[in-house]
Design a protein around this motif. Sequence first.
Motif, PDB file in Angstrom:
ATOM      1  N   LEU B  31       0.812  -1.171   0.000  1.00 26.06           N
ATOM      2  CA  LEU B  31       0.000   0.000   0.000  1.00 26.06           C
ATOM      3  C   LEU B  31       0.857   1.234   0.000  1.00 26.06           C
ATOM      4  O   LEU B  31       0.676   2.156  -0.769  1.00 26.06           O
ATOM      5  N   LEU B  32       1.814   1.207   0.937  1.00 28.60           N
ATOM      6  CA  LEU B  32       2.703   2.344   1.054  1.00 28.60           C
ATOM      7  C   LEU B  32       3.494   2.485  -0.226  1.00 28.60           C
ATOM      8  O   LEU B  32       3.652   3.570  -0.762  1.00 28.60           O
ATOM      9  N   ARG B  34       2.735   1.513  -3.163  1.00 27.44           N
ATOM     10  CA  ARG B  34       1.877   2.033  -4.212  1.00 27.44           C
ATOM     11  C   ARG B  34       1.605   3.510  -3.996  1.00 27.44           C
ATOM     12  O   ARG B  34       1.576   4.300  -4.928  1.00 27.44           O
ATOM     13  N   GLY B  35       1.345   3.837  -2.744  1.00 23.23           N
ATOM     14  CA  GLY B  35       1.062   5.222  -2.420  1.00 23.23           C
ATOM     15  C   GLY B  35       2.223   6.093  -2.856  1.00 23.23           C
ATOM     16  O   GLY B  35       2.039   7.113  -3.516  1.00 23.23           O
ATOM     17  N   LEU B  36       3.414   5.614  -2.510  1.00 25.39           N
ATOM     18  CA  LEU B  36       4.598   6.363  -2.872  1.00 25.39           C
ATOM     19  C   LEU B  36       4.733   6.461  -4.372  1.00 25.39           C
ATOM     20  O   LEU B  36       5.087   7.501  -4.910  1.00 25.39           O
ATOM     21  N   ARG B  37       4.452   5.346  -5.003  1.00 23.41           N
ATOM     22  CA  ARG B  37       4.589   5.336  -6.444  1.00 23.41           C
ATOM     23  C   ARG B  37       3.660   6.368  -7.068  1.00 23.41           C
ATOM     24  O   ARG B  37       4.063   7.175  -7.897  1.00 23.41           O
ATOM     25  N   ALA B  38       2.409   6.330  -6.606  1.00 29.30           N
ATOM     26  CA  ALA B  38       1.439   7.276  -7.140  1.00 29.30           C
ATOM     27  C   ALA B  38       1.887   8.696  -6.846  1.00 29.30           C
ATOM     28  O   ALA B  38       1.851   9.571  -7.713  1.00 29.30           O
ATOM     29  N   ALA B  39       2.323   8.884  -5.612  1.00 31.37           N
ATOM     30  CA  ALA B  39       2.740  10.217  -5.219  1.00 31.37           C
ATOM     31  C   ALA B  39       3.932  10.666  -6.047  1.00 31.37           C
ATOM     32  O   ALA B  39       3.991  11.795  -6.531  1.00 31.37           O
ATOM     33  N   ALA B  40       4.858   9.733  -6.217  1.00 34.95           N
ATOM     34  CA  ALA B  40       6.047  10.078  -6.971  1.00 34.95           C
ATOM     35  C   ALA B  40       5.675  10.431  -8.413  1.00 34.95           C
ATOM     36  O   ALA B  40       6.186  11.398  -8.986  1.00 34.95           O
ATOM     37  N   SER B  41       4.756   9.632  -8.960  1.00 32.65           N
ATOM     38  CA  SER B  41       4.340   9.934 -10.320  1.00 32.65           C
ATOM     39  C   SER B  41       3.676  11.295 -10.363  1.00 32.65           C
ATOM     40  O   SER B  41       3.896  12.088 -11.259  1.00 32.65           O
ATOM     41  N   GLU B  64       8.403   1.719  -8.376  1.00 35.51           N
ATOM     42  CA  GLU B  64       8.076   0.315  -8.600  1.00 35.51           C
ATOM     43  C   GLU B  64       9.050  -0.585  -7.869  1.00 35.51           C
ATOM     44  O   GLU B  64       8.679  -1.625  -7.344  1.00 35.51           O
ATOM     45  N   HIS B  67       7.999  -0.654  -4.325  1.00 39.28           N
ATOM     46  CA  HIS B  67       6.820  -1.501  -4.181  1.00 39.28           C
ATOM     47  C   HIS B  67       7.214  -2.978  -4.214  1.00 39.28           C
ATOM     48  O   HIS B  67       6.737  -3.789  -3.432  1.00 39.28           O
TER      49      HIS B  67
END
Lengths: 731, 731
Positions: B31-32, B34-41, B64, B67
């Motif tokens: 989750l984290l 993914r969260g980071l990934r989304a945030a980073a994107s 990624e 993750h």
Amino acid sequence: MEPGDAARLGPGRAARALPPRLLLLPLLPLLLGRGLRAAASASTGAAADDSSAMEELATEKEAEESHRQDSVSLLTFILLLTLTILTIWLFKHRRVRFLHETGLAMIYGLIVGVILRYGTPATSGHDKSLSCTQEDRAFSTLLVNVSGKFFEYTLKGEISPGKINSVEQNDMLRKVTFDPEVFFNILLPPIIFHAGYSLKKRHFFRNLGSILAYAFLGTAVSCFIIGNLMYGVVKLMKIVGQLSDKFYYTDCLFFGAIISATDPVTVLAIFNELHADVDLYALLFGESVLNDAVAIVLSSSIVAYQPAGLNTHAFDAAAFFKSVGIFLGIFSGSFTMGAVTGVPSSLTGAHVTKFTKLHCFPLLETALFFLMSWSTFLLAEACGFTGVVAVLFCGITQAHYTYNNLSVESRSRTKQLFEVLHFLAENFIFSYMGLALFTFQKHVFSPVFIIGAFVAIFLGRAAHIYPLSFFLNLGRRHKIGWNFQHMMMFSGLRGAMAFALAIRDTASYARQMMFTTTLLIVFFTVWVIGGGTTPMLSWLNIRVGVEEPSEEDQNEHRWQYFRVGVDPDQDPPPNNDSFQVLQGDGPDSARGNRTKQESAWLFRLWYSFDHNYLKPILTHSGPPLTTTLPAWCGLLARCLTSPQVYDNQEPLREEDSDFILTEGDLTLTYGGDSTVTANGSSGSHTASTSLEGSRRTKSSSEEVLDRALGMGDQPVSSRGTRLVFPLEDNA
Amino acid sequence: MEPGDAARLGPGRAARALPPRLLLLPLLPLLLGRGLRAAASASTGAAADDSSAMEELATEKEAEESHRQDSVSLLTFILLLTLTILTIWLFKHRRVRFLHETGLAMIYGLIVGVILRYGTPATSGHDKSLSCTQEDRAFSTLLVNVSGKFFEYTLKGEISPGKINSVEQNDMLRKVTFDPEVFFNILLPPIIFHAGYSLKKRHFFRNLGSILAYAFLGTAVSCFIIGNLMYGVVKLMKIVGQLSDKFYYTDCLFFGAIISATDPVTVLAIFNELHADVDLYALLFGESVLNDAVAIVLSSSIVAYQPAGLNTHAFDAAAFFKSVGIFLGIFSGSFTMGAVTGVPSSLTGAHVTKFTKLHCFPLLETALFFLMSWSTFLLAEACGFTGVVAVLFCGITQAHYTYNNLSVESRSRTKQLFEVLHFLAENFIFSYMGLALFTFQKHVFSPVFIIGAFVAIFLGRAAHIYPLSFFLNLGRRHKIGWNFQHMMMFSGLRGAMAFALAIRDTASYARQMMFTTTLLIVFFTVWVIGGGTTPMLSWLNIRVGVEEPSEEDQNEHRWQYFRVGVDPDQDPPPNNDSFQVLQGDGPDSARGNRTKQESAWLFRLWYSFDHNYLKPILTHSGPPLTTTLPAWCGLLARCLTSPQVYDNQEPLREEDSDFILTEGDLTLTYGGDSTVTANGSSGSHTASTSLEGSRRTKSSSEEVLDRALGMGDQPVSSRGTRLVFPLEDNA
């Protein structure tokens, strides 16, 4: 090109910016609260003078307040679910069928959403915010120097400048907003796994070809038709001036993909309750399970469609084929991952339980099963595939092989465990949907788009079902009738998967509009179609009730599960009256022929491989490998075969029932699953006897079912509750 | 005073700074990721030129990768648990008793810890970090302006300046480090709830007085003795020059509190397996369950001890009494919360299931039960009490009232659900402990402190057990013998609770030293004492095996649970051979007398209240309220009483067995629980018959047990599997 565009065009997981302080934990937002509290306290440890002591107290209070709010928001959801459960019970009790539990969960969610939205004061956020200008880009971690101490910050997301203040307005609304990834990583896996795990049904395998066609071809067709229709709608909106921001063709296709995931949970529950036609049930259930997997992979490969160069929205063959490649890669990867990790699981299950006595410890077995299934999800995610898809196929494999190796106790335990998880997750998602209609803060209601979407999904579903059924009927001996086709058309509900895909990315205007529309489509379909299922069934003359020799009929004393609507694929119960030799071609011989027809050479090949090699290795059943493998593999074969297989060699024990009937070159079994049903039914027996006694029709249903299987004048040996039909096997 | 001191003295949750990027999610760090990934994107969506596209790709890859690492680290734990389960099975199979599953989990954890520590390359962190100077204090949320876009950051924690670089060194080590609050909010609740839920045992209530004395007085005594001894050790270390940082008296007391939480999981498992004396079992189990609650509240009230003014480490009466007040407040608050939320739960359970047919839907019942128990935790946290303590008392209440309202199916389901959760959580904590010895990066090994701690816990345990037993023996008819006292002394293992309390705050030097010491104490006690239990039992001449008429003896066909060691409090099985009239004072009349002796007036009062008012309201049993309430309450009484109570009025049905024997003014029942045991045993019966057939001694155990209950020449009416002894009730 505006600066925000990259986010919209960027890879799939891009640009989820709001709500700003997402609760990372679905189950325990407390954690975050606590974490913040600890962090906040830590932060105030820097200075020890009086003013900082005051400040420390303030921060501490603030953090505790936040923690308290987290608990309260979670409590809200729990009370929602509790209320839903109590009302469902009332409905079951009064045999109300027009409203399903998921529809109910949504209604309660809506009510609580309204209260939260309009009933709570719009307090300003408790978090102190501070601006700090940076030069080039945002990093995922930030080190901040405060009076000589360093603090670490993690990036949460982007906030559009205009919303900086509005974002902070209502704490409670923010608290009840979960990170969308929660749905993918916590709530969907148990739902999808349970679907896969309960797919072990002979009717499913009998209709496998049609189901695969509906799921793959159908979803693709539906996706492209809806996508194109929506592109027309969007063009129209541009002309009319209803569109205030960009909306690209890829966005439309993405919408087509997410809205193509059907979830006929309501219809299936009613089918179970009314004992509707089993083939129709299998078609609908199989399609909905598999098209979830297709839709999720399809949507991510559409997102991956990124034409090179500046002309970012024209067609680009290279990018297109790359997308197709991504689709195939992710899908086959996830499939393999799921199927293959099912194997070590069942190997452990088989070779540990086969040669040993793990089944004396059902707790260990259950825990092992749970861990293995979960590790499939993680492994797929670790390898870059889609965990949810892998979990689906893992569930199917587990049901096919591992399940048979479990002890009776563990079978019931694993089923019950996943049943509870599935039930809670599903109702949670639906009540969250209800809540989101009012608490989600970025809705874009566009009447034209919404009406267009309703028309498009109707047409998409029609273009999916009717032509495909026509082509399938060319190959099927037992045609899919018009009434079945109409019913499938009607049952195109949208549910949890469409919602989860839509909420995953709500950063751009287009995505927000899609999300709002998806939400309304789910509401409409669940309430209206769910409520209209019973009238529709009778209007279409679809056989329901005990006259239909379905295997559900045998499950009278497990009836209560069906009425709850969460365990549609129970295995048949132990038939103590099954010591009967079946004979004669039943009146239903057409069905038997169809069955033979459908089990084409591909399946026969697979079945024979499965039966001769996989089953003996992975389970206790099947012929010993020493007889099926070539002579030179003798030693290996002896190692891999369970000693029990030798014991069971004559007559052959076939432990599972998802067989495909063949022309007589293979052993046919029926009722292998009957042991399964010791499940928990012994316990519920007393309770249901009194309640359901009147509804039982134990008498002839089984006999008719066997006739339906088209097993005519073959020799039958019956052993206990297991009926085995040994043909000329062991070639 | 140094700037860092405030953190050390600050309120309990203060100053947890490292590890820096804690995984907030125990179950899904994905989750984290993914969260980071989304945030980073999202972060890279700001600029759309070529260089940022490159950067975007880099960030995406980075996210990624993160993750993926999250998934891999979680996979590591799952494989650890899987390995543990497989080995446990082997041990059970070979009847190995010297090493318990928890000890095994620790060993595997240690091995993996060593591999992660020395086997993985010390890569530098992938997170880009940026310094940004702020003026006065750290905020929990930060808004950062990057080229006109705003990004939100959340505070993670403080990093000491020297560690800024070292912190980033090994990604894998950081990935396997969980937020300590995970233990309190996710892993401990199911363990503690399960303990409370399985406390429903007549031997527990029979020894309630002694258990309460051991748990409350004993823990307090132990805490203060250990605290003071450790203060001596610390003074000594200061003189010798072994202490490099501050270590206050309150720190020592805190250590005393956390290390006073005993967790004799290993000993109890062996007791179960060997069928050791039930009273000793009840004393040990009861003490360990309750002293967890005492220790957790005690430690937080010690932390709350904050003398006013500058003299922060002298004794301050006001602060002391405030601490005592906090202890009493939190404890009684949590107790009330737990006990009281058990009531609506059982009221729903009772009045929904009583007047209706919820028990026809075991899935709904189970889900409701789970949600209600969880809401207790949340409610307590929302009100500022201790959720874990509330959950314990909720479990006890649920077992006492709600359990009886559940259907047979649901009883087994809830038991099994919490059994699995408990099993997974417990083994997870122990394997995490093993891992932490090598992966935790702030160990402070101080040989003097460690040796001192071992001596102190030995002396503390001695000062806890022997004097208290002496005083208790003054009041007990049936004395706690010397061998029992020695065994209790010996069984003072430390486990999950001590670890969770110690890891909660590892910011200061003193706390780090405590954590390391606690870890070593847990290792030592689990391995050495766990391994030495069997020899100790025989050396102390404590009765074991079937000669002892314990109720476990009746559970032969549930034997497999006991050997797994997680369900020590099974209810007696259905005694199909229980149609016997018991007569005569058994040879064990001393025990009968003791029982009467112990059920002092307080308990009699409570029991009579419980029996006459609470039971009829909350369950289906007991006399109708119309007979027990005064006449003017007639209408109310009629509303609250279940119709079934009238049906069951003669002979009185008593649905639970945790009764207290009285002088004859109350109905005595035995075996009311027998229905319970339909549990899952029907399923496991076949499996265990073959395995355990040789160990069964069904013959006389039950008879002896009944004699042990001291029920002499009373009239007995036996109804089915339930033995009811109607005395002159309904006064």
